[in-house]
Scaffold this active site. Structure first.
Site, mmCIF file in Angstrom:
data_model
loop_
_atom_site.group_PDB
_atom_site.id
_atom_site.type_symbol
_atom_site.label_atom_id
_atom_site.label_comp_id
_atom_site.label_asym_id
_atom_site.label_seq_id
_atom_site.Cartn_x
_atom_site.Cartn_y
_atom_site.Cartn_z
ATOM 1 N N GLU A 265 -116.814 36.698 -68.455
ATOM 2 C CA GLU A 265 -116.128 37.543 -67.481
ATOM 3 C C GLU A 265 -114.850 38.189 -68.008
ATOM 4 O OE1 GLU A 265 -118.576 34.789 -64.782
ATOM 5 O OE2 GLU A 265 -117.591 34.699 -66.744
ATOM 6 N N GLU B 235 -122.547 29.920 -63.217
ATOM 7 C CA GLU B 235 -121.821 29.267 -62.120
ATOM 8 C C GLU B 235 -122.774 28.723 -61.065
ATOM 9 O OE1 GLU B 235 -117.498 31.171 -61.715
ATOM 10 O OE2 GLU B 235 -119.080 32.682 -61.600
#
Length: 249
Positions: free
Chosen positions: A130, A110
């Site tokens: 995740e 990210e």
């Protein structure tokens, strides 16, 4: 003594080079690293320069610090600890470049997504695992990755757990190029050198307009009006025309 414990920071006249440096944890993004990256953002906001972001030891960042994530609860999630940092990186006034080799997973991916451009080594791997940890990629990947590579590939990464290796990232347009690991930083600096030859004001305003939401013809006109009145534009165009005239003689 350097004020940074998780970063190596080199300041140059036209750029700042930041190396994520937590070798004991594959450069995992900790709370301390977040604080130090905020300090770098403040530096670049006060004195706008290009940013080169990379990782130490053949790894970009193996994700967020899972031990810290385990201790976080609802209140910490609502603070957006990582997401607010990455959005600040995204909004830096001058272009940003992530040089990625090895793992860029979870929060590491990210952070790379938040940069304007990415260049990769042959062992680069982008992924967002995740959901396997019972959480989601909540620091921008769920909306930034579809913008970068399209909804289908983004869902393959975010839902199906697909990792994008260097060739796949190049094919998807996530990275500008894939170069040998030993020349990755050299290639990254060459790309920054190319941008540094452009007008700094033009780069800043172009980035501002590109990042503006929706259609923005008025923003285009206003930014162009500022540039048209600048001496830099006069000098650059005069040199261009002089060079063109010389080539004809």
């Amino acid at each position: 003594m350097s004020p940074y414990r998780t970063l190596l920071v080199e300041e140059r006249d036209d750029r700042v080079v930041v190396t994520l440096h937590r070798p004991e944890a594959r450069n995992a993004i900790s709370g301390r690293m977040v604080e130090e990256l905020h300090e770098v953002c403040g530096l670049l906001e006060r004195t706008p320069r290009l940013l080169l972001l990379t990782g130490h030891g053949g790894v970009f960042a193996g994700g967020a610090d899972i031990a810290e994530l385990l201790r976080r609860g609802r209140e910490e999630a609502l603070q957006g600890i990582n997401s607010r940092l990455f959005e600040r990186v995204r909004r830096l006034p001058m272009p940003t470049l992530a040089a990625v080799d090895g793992w860029a997973l979870g929060g590491g991916a990210e952070l790379a997504y938040a940069c304007d451009l990415r260049i990769a080594g042959p062992d680069a791997v982008f992924g967002n695992p995740e959901p396997g940890l019972g959480i989601l990629a909540a620091a921008g990947a769920c909306w930034r990755l579809p913008e970068l590579v399209g909804e289908s590939i983004a869902k393959q990464v975010l839902l199906a757990g697909r990792n994008l290796d260097a060739p796949a990232a190049l094919a998807a347009g996530l990275v500008i190029d894939v170069v040998p690991a030993e020349t990755l930083l050299e290639a990254a600096h060459a790309l920054l050198d190319r941008m540094a030859r452009s007008s700094a004001t033009a780069l800043r305003l172009t980035k501002l307009v590109v990042d503006s939401p929706g259609a923005h013809p008025v923003a285009d006109d206003l930014a162009q009006a500022v540039l048209f009145e600048g001496q830099d534009k006069q000098d650059r165009m005069a040199r261009f025309l002089e060079k063109k005239d010389r080539s004809r003689t």
